[in-house]
Motif scaffolding. Structure first.
Motif, short mmCIF file in Angstrom:
data_model
loop_
_atom_site.label_atom_id
_atom_site.label_comp_id
_atom_site.label_asym_id
_atom_site.label_seq_id
_atom_site.Cartn_x
_atom_site.Cartn_y
_atom_site.Cartn_z
N TRP A 7 -0.96 2.62 1.79
CA TRP A 7 -1.77 1.81 0.89
C TRP A 7 -3.27 2.15 1.03
O TRP A 7 -3.99 2.26 0.03
CB TRP A 7 -1.54 0.34 1.16
CG TRP A 7 -2.44 -0.57 0.36
CD1 TRP A 7 -3.40 -1.41 0.84
CD2 TRP A 7 -2.49 -0.69 -1.06
NE1 TRP A 7 -4.04 -2.06 -0.19
CE2 TRP A 7 -3.49 -1.63 -1.37
CE3 TRP A 7 -1.77 -0.11 -2.10
CZ2 TRP A 7 -3.80 -1.99 -2.68
CZ3 TRP A 7 -2.08 -0.47 -3.41
CH2 TRP A 7 -3.08 -1.40 -3.68
N SER A 29 4.66 -1.61 -14.77
CA SER A 29 5.75 -1.86 -13.83
C SER A 29 6.79 -0.75 -13.83
O SER A 29 7.60 -0.65 -12.92
CB SER A 29 6.42 -3.20 -14.13
OG SER A 29 6.90 -3.22 -15.46
N LEU A 104 -3.30 -4.04 -10.79
CA LEU A 104 -2.22 -4.17 -9.81
C LEU A 104 -1.31 -5.35 -10.13
O LEU A 104 -0.09 -5.29 -9.99
CB LEU A 104 -2.80 -4.35 -8.41
CG LEU A 104 -3.18 -3.11 -7.63
CD1 LEU A 104 -3.81 -3.51 -6.31
CD2 LEU A 104 -1.97 -2.21 -7.40
N PHE A 108 2.63 -5.14 -10.77
CA PHE A 108 3.51 -5.87 -9.86
C PHE A 108 4.51 -6.75 -10.60
O PHE A 108 5.64 -6.93 -10.15
CB PHE A 108 2.66 -6.73 -8.91
CG PHE A 108 3.40 -7.26 -7.73
CD1 PHE A 108 3.71 -6.44 -6.66
CD2 PHE A 108 3.78 -8.59 -7.67
CE1 PHE A 108 4.40 -6.92 -5.56
CE2 PHE A 108 4.46 -9.09 -6.58
CZ PHE A 108 4.78 -8.25 -5.51
N GLN A 109 4.08 -7.30 -11.74
CA GLN A 109 4.98 -8.15 -12.52
C GLN A 109 6.12 -7.32 -13.11
O GLN A 109 5.90 -6.23 -13.63
CB GLN A 109 4.21 -8.85 -13.65
CG GLN A 109 3.00 -9.64 -13.19
CD GLN A 109 3.34 -10.60 -12.06
OE1 GLN A 109 4.24 -11.41 -12.17
NE2 GLN A 109 2.59 -10.49 -10.97
N TRP A 111 8.25 -5.56 -11.75
CA TRP A 111 8.50 -4.31 -11.02
C TRP A 111 9.88 -4.39 -10.38
O TRP A 111 10.15 -5.26 -9.56
CB TRP A 111 7.41 -4.13 -9.98
CG TRP A 111 7.51 -2.88 -9.14
CD1 TRP A 111 8.37 -1.85 -9.29
CD2 TRP A 111 6.70 -2.57 -7.99
NE1 TRP A 111 8.16 -0.90 -8.32
CE2 TRP A 111 7.15 -1.32 -7.51
CE3 TRP A 111 5.67 -3.22 -7.34
CZ2 TRP A 111 6.58 -0.71 -6.40
CZ3 TRP A 111 5.10 -2.62 -6.23
CH2 TRP A 111 5.54 -1.37 -5.78
N GLU A 214 8.18 1.57 -3.55
CA GLU A 214 8.68 0.30 -3.03
C GLU A 214 8.14 0.01 -1.63
O GLU A 214 7.97 -1.15 -1.24
CB GLU A 214 10.21 0.33 -3.01
CG GLU A 214 10.88 -0.92 -2.50
CD GLU A 214 10.66 -2.13 -3.38
OE1 GLU A 214 10.82 -3.27 -2.89
OE2 GLU A 214 10.33 -1.94 -4.57
N ARG A 217 5.10 -2.39 -1.52
CA ARG A 217 5.18 -3.64 -2.28
C ARG A 217 4.49 -4.79 -1.52
O ARG A 217 3.73 -5.56 -2.10
CB ARG A 217 6.63 -4.00 -2.58
CG ARG A 217 6.79 -5.29 -3.37
CD ARG A 217 8.26 -5.63 -3.55
NE ARG A 217 8.90 -4.73 -4.49
CZ ARG A 217 9.01 -4.96 -5.81
NH1 ARG A 217 8.49 -6.08 -6.32
NH2 ARG A 217 9.62 -4.12 -6.60
N ILE A 220 0.70 -4.55 -1.63
CA ILE A 220 0.14 -4.94 -2.92
C ILE A 220 0.12 -6.46 -3.07
O ILE A 220 -0.86 -7.05 -3.52
CB ILE A 220 0.93 -4.29 -4.07
CG1 ILE A 220 0.74 -2.77 -4.04
CG2 ILE A 220 0.50 -4.85 -5.42
CD1 ILE A 220 1.60 -2.02 -5.03
N GLU A 221 1.20 -7.10 -2.67
CA GLU A 221 1.26 -8.56 -2.75
C GLU A 221 0.17 -9.20 -1.90
O GLU A 221 -0.49 -10.15 -2.32
CB GLU A 221 2.63 -9.05 -2.32
CG GLU A 221 2.87 -10.52 -2.59
CD GLU A 221 4.32 -10.93 -2.46
OE1 GLU A 221 4.69 -11.99 -3.00
OE2 GLU A 221 5.10 -10.18 -1.82
#
Length: 269
Positions: A7, A29, A104, A108-109, A111, A214, A217, A220-221
């Motif tokens: 990241w 996504s 982002l 992310f939505q 995905w 992945e 993930r 990113i969250e």
């Protein structure tokens, strides 16, 4: 928990691409989705469709939205086009944002774990320079101030440029303000942005794609949380608030349900 090296490398990639240039971002996504505007995605549904036929569809969208929705918007021309995009009508506008964090959120939505997401990065002033020889933004689309309605009129010959141009829009609703929204407006080429100029935008470092695997993930969250980005900050209305509450409250419920007692469950705040 610290951010992963993967990241951090992406953040360095964003910074390196930016340099001292203005950069726009677009989150998707599905990394396989092309940079076609909604209007031009009809190419995927109707094999062999021509630009003349696409313009006919475009003109019908505009006229119907203008006439049937006038009591609800009281807008015309460029302002109406932006409003149409905002409400989901298929237009030749393609959404971008001036905020990396906002892009982002949209990547992310929706995905799915089996498909990588992506962030596209664009240097809009260099895109305009390539299309028009002028390195500047325009509040209206380039071509000596011709209105949008004149461009979609069937008698207009020199309406849109062949290639996409970056448009800094009138921010006429709260969502576009919250999302730092900007647009490219697709010209009359049938190619998605990444294929325009035979792929030279990628070769010249005007356009770049970051694939999100992945494995990052959770990074990113966490980054979105640290950036204060959620449904309600980007959709500052009751719909956005409802989606934000559904997620945030149920996230707390899930955490407590799996890690604490029933007494703690009753203390959710």
């Amino acid at each position: 928990m610290a951010y992963s090296k993967q990241w951090l490398d992406i953040l360095d990639q964003v910074k390196e691409f930016e340099g001292n240039r203005i950069v726009w971002y677009r989150g998707q996504s599905n990394s396989q989705k092309t940079l076609h505007s909604g209007l031009f995605r009809v190419i995927d549904d109707y094999d062999g469709i021509t630009i003349k036929e696409i313009k006919t569809i475009e003109r019908q969208f505009y006229n119907y939205f203008l006439n049937l929705g006038y009591l609800h918007h009281n807008a015309q021309d460029w302002e109406l086009l932006i409003l149409m995009q905002h409400h989901g009508v298929k237009t030749r506008l393609l959404d971008w944002t001036e905020s990396f964090a906002v892009s982002l959120f949209f990547a992310f939505q929706h995905w799915k774990p089996d498909k990588p997401a992506c962030i596209w990065m664009l240097k809009p002033l260099l895109l305009n320079k390539k299309a028009t020889k002028i390195e500047k933004f325009h509040n209206e689309y380039i071509s000596k101030g011709i209105s949008y309605t004149n461009r979609i009129d069937k008698e207009t010959l020199n309406d849109f440029l062949d290639h996409s141009v970056a448009l800094h829009p009138i921010r006429n609703n709260s969502r576009i303000v919250a999302q730092s929204g900007v647009f490219t407006i697709q010209g009359n080429t049938l190619d998605p942005l990444e294929n325009e100029y035979n792929g030279e935008l990628l070769d010249d470092n005007i356009l770049q794609k970051i694939v999100l695997s992945e494995e990052i993930r959770n990074d990113i969250e966490l980054y979105l949380k640290h950036s204060g980005i959620n449904y309600f900050t980007l959709f500052p209305d009751l719909d956005g608030l409802s989606k934000h509450l559904n997620k945030s409250v149920l996230d707390k419920v899930n955490l407590i349900w799996h890690s604490a007692s029933s007494d703690d469950f009753m203390k959710i705040k």
